[in-house]
Enzyme design. Structure first.
Site, PDB file in Angstrom:
ATOM      1  N   GLU A 172      16.672   6.207   2.722  1.00 43.81           N
ATOM      2  CA  GLU A 172      16.249   7.489   2.494  1.00 43.81           C
ATOM      3  C   GLU A 172      16.164   8.321   3.911  1.00 43.81           C
ATOM      4  O   GLU A 172      15.433   8.672   4.615  1.00 43.81           O
ATOM      5  CB  GLU A 172      14.624   7.492   2.233  1.00 43.81           C
ATOM      6  CG  GLU A 172      14.448   6.942   0.921  1.00 43.81           C
ATOM      7  CD  GLU A 172      13.056   6.998   0.575  1.00 43.81           C
ATOM      8  OE1 GLU A 172      12.138   7.564   1.134  1.00 43.81           O
ATOM      9  OE2 GLU A 172      12.816   6.497  -0.522  1.00 43.81           O
ATOM     10  N   GLU A 360      14.676   1.569  -5.378  1.00 47.95           N
ATOM     11  CA  GLU A 360      13.097   1.596  -5.086  1.00 47.95           C
ATOM     12  C   GLU A 360      12.642   2.411  -6.324  1.00 47.95           C
ATOM     13  O   GLU A 360      12.957   3.529  -6.594  1.00 47.95           O
ATOM     14  CB  GLU A 360      12.822   2.111  -3.737  1.00 47.95           C
ATOM     15  CG  GLU A 360      12.701   1.417  -2.396  1.00 47.95           C
ATOM     16  CD  GLU A 360      12.095   2.118  -1.237  1.00 47.95           C
ATOM     17  OE1 GLU A 360      11.126   2.915  -1.611  1.00 47.95           O
ATOM     18  OE2 GLU A 360      12.467   1.541  -0.121  1.00 47.95           O
TER      19      GLU A 360
HETATM   20  C1  FCB Z   1       9.809   5.083   0.275  1.00 51.78           C
HETATM   21  C2  FCB Z   1      10.018   4.215   1.319  1.00 51.78           C
HETATM   22  C3  FCB Z   1       9.268   2.877   1.424  1.00 51.78           C
HETATM   23  C4  FCB Z   1       8.091   2.981   0.893  1.00 51.78           C
HETATM   24  C5  FCB Z   1       7.973   3.696  -0.465  1.00 51.78           C
HETATM   25  C6  FCB Z   1       6.456   3.934  -1.054  1.00 51.78           C
HETATM   26  O1  FCB Z   1       9.958   6.369   0.348  1.00 51.78           O
HETATM   27  O2  FCB Z   1      11.728   4.016   1.449  1.00 51.78           O
HETATM   28  O3  FCB Z   1       9.429   2.353   2.568  1.00 51.78           O
HETATM   29  O4  FCB Z   1       7.189   3.506   1.698  1.00 51.78           O
HETATM   30  O5  FCB Z   1       8.660   5.027  -0.309  1.00 51.78           O
END
Ligand code: FCB
Length: 449
Positions: A172, A360
């Site tokens: 990110e 994620e």
């Molecule tokens: C993302 C991050 C991760 C965690 C999640 C909830 O943006 O990559 O580390 O904080 O959110």
């Protein structure tokens, strides 16, 4: 079919990867051990008011010592793959120069533990924990980071590439540029719009440089990078709101994927980005390109935005989910599995993306401990709905080939400290006891079926 859901693991296909994702700083603790150097988050967490409840990550989940039993939990939950990140300052305490062999040894132990359990390891090279020594030299604002990152990536590729084939270059980058250097809500807490474009450009270059380093040093590597993304809706059909939505989309979804694909920065939707040319050197446009094997998309929520005269430069603001009367998680993020479907379709429309991995996705909810049970029904339903949306997208032709749930266990959630619990496993931070939540048990039965 399990319970009231109408899909099974098999529906995703035999070649679909199932894993959990974590990040070094959020779980490891042991910040002063075995020669690790400080990172930007260590310093940031010491500043009063930056982290909720004054929390810090000195111990976090103590993964540095408990990695064996934690990786065993990955298996217990039925997952076959484990994503973790490398702490740059554990490998290079000063950011470059002398290698800390104890840091390499730790990740070797983690990797070997995964392999001993037939768990496929995924390495994220950079998940936000820049060595403080590099920040002191300008951090992501400095073009020097291209060299620093290249040498760090080379060390990791050479040390771990014999056993690790799945690599994510950056996690990110938009969060680093936006929260770390523009709004200051994340480490290193720098707050200036003047930082935004140089930081974006250096991150985007490192994204491709890191990919190339892995390509050159790791035989048979599967290389990607992980992008935060949220489907953007305009608050109304009014032209100003529609344009605001386009600008938000450029920032939140297009900013890092398009240069990698050779499409340049999304200046068409947001003219301000055109100023990035001030930071571009000869040959950069070509250097931004990298032929990734996959793109990791990280999606939690969708957003609604409107035009605003009070927000210089972007001229937009988000209409918070809480004001829209929609279901939200404990983070205040809209629960919208439809948004996952929409963003998958949006990314799939890029010709240059070969494969998508959802690298994620997950949710924080207030967990209640009931004896030795955590009946987190909300989280279970969240996962079921989002997985259903992913399956629908897959059936509609999106080439999505894997899913990494965020996250294995409750951890240090950056500026939220230990307040926001995203784990499939509950962690009692007073004694480091782990309890598998009902959502984790659901995954175990789903993945076994
Ligand atoms: C993302 C991050 C991760 C965690 C999640 C909830 O943006 O990559 O580390 O904080 O959110």
């Amino acid at each position: 079919m399990i319970g009231d859901i109408h899909f099974s693991k098999q529906d995703f296909g035999d070649d679909f990867s199932w894993g959990v994702a974590t990040a070094a700083y959020q779980i490891e603790g042991a910040v002063d051990e075995d020669g690790r150097g400080p990172c930007v988050w260590d310093k940031f967490a010491k500043i009063k008011g930056k982290i909720k409840n004054g929390d810090n990550a000195h111990i976090a989940c103590d993964f540095y010592h408990q990695y064996e039993s934690d990786i065993e939990l990955v298996r217990t939950l039925g997952f076959e793959e484990f994503r973790f990140s490398i702490s740059w300052s554990r490998i290079l305490p000063q950011g470059f120069g002398d290698i800390n062999e104890a840091g390499i040894a730790f990740y070797n132990r983690v990797i070997d533990k995964c392999l001993s359990l037939n768990i496929i390891p995924w390495i994220t090279l950079y998940h936000w924990d820049l060595p403080q020594a590099l920040e002191d030299l300008g951090g992501w604002k400095s073009r020097k980071i291209l060299e620093w990152f290249e040498s760090y990536a080379t060390i990791c590729a050479k040390a771990f590439g014999d056993r690790v084939k799945k690599w994510i270059v950056l996690n990110e980058p938009m969060a680093v540029a936006g929260l770390g250097y523009t709004t200051g809500l994340h480490a290193p807490g720098k707050k200036s719009i003047a930082n935004f474009l140089p930081v974006v450009h250096h991150l985007a270059l490192c994204q491709s440089i890191g990919g190339q380093v892995i390509r050159d040093n790791v035989a048979g590597a599967f290389i990607g990078t992980a992008i935060s993304c949220s489907y953007v809706h305009a608050a109304s059909q009014n032209l100003k709101d529609l344009r605001a939505a386009k600008r938000a989309d450029a920032l939140m979804n297009r900013l890092f994927i398009e240069p990698a694909l050779g499409l340049g920065y999304p200046i068409d939707a947001f003219g301000f980005l055109g100023n990035i040319k001030r930071y571009m050197h000869a040959g950069d446009a070509e250097r931004l390109r990298f032929d990734f094997d996959f793109i990791g998309i990280q999606n939690y929520f969708s957003v609604v935005v409107k035009h605003s005269y009070f927000a210089p430069v972007v001229w937009l603001k988000e209409v918070p989910a809480r004001l829209r009367n929609v279901p939200v998680t404990a983070m205040g993020w809209e629960i919208s599995s439809g948004g996952m479907y929409d963003i998958l379709k949006q990314f799939d429309a890029y010709k240059g993306i070969k494969e998508i991995i959802v690298s994620e996705n997950g949710a924080a909810f207030q967990d209640n401990v009931d004896g030795d049970k955590i009946p987190d029904i909300d989280r279970k339903i969240f996962y079921q709905n989002y997985l259903n949306a992913i399956l629908k997208a897959k059936k509609d032709g999106v080439n999505v080939k894997g899913y990494l749930a965020w996250t294995l266990m409750d951890n240090f959630e950056w500026a939220e400290g230990y307040d926001a619990r995203f784990g499939l496993v509950y962690v009692d931070f007073r004694n480091q006891k782990r309890i598998i939540k009902d959502s984790g048990k659901w995954f175990a039965s789903f993945l076994k079926a």
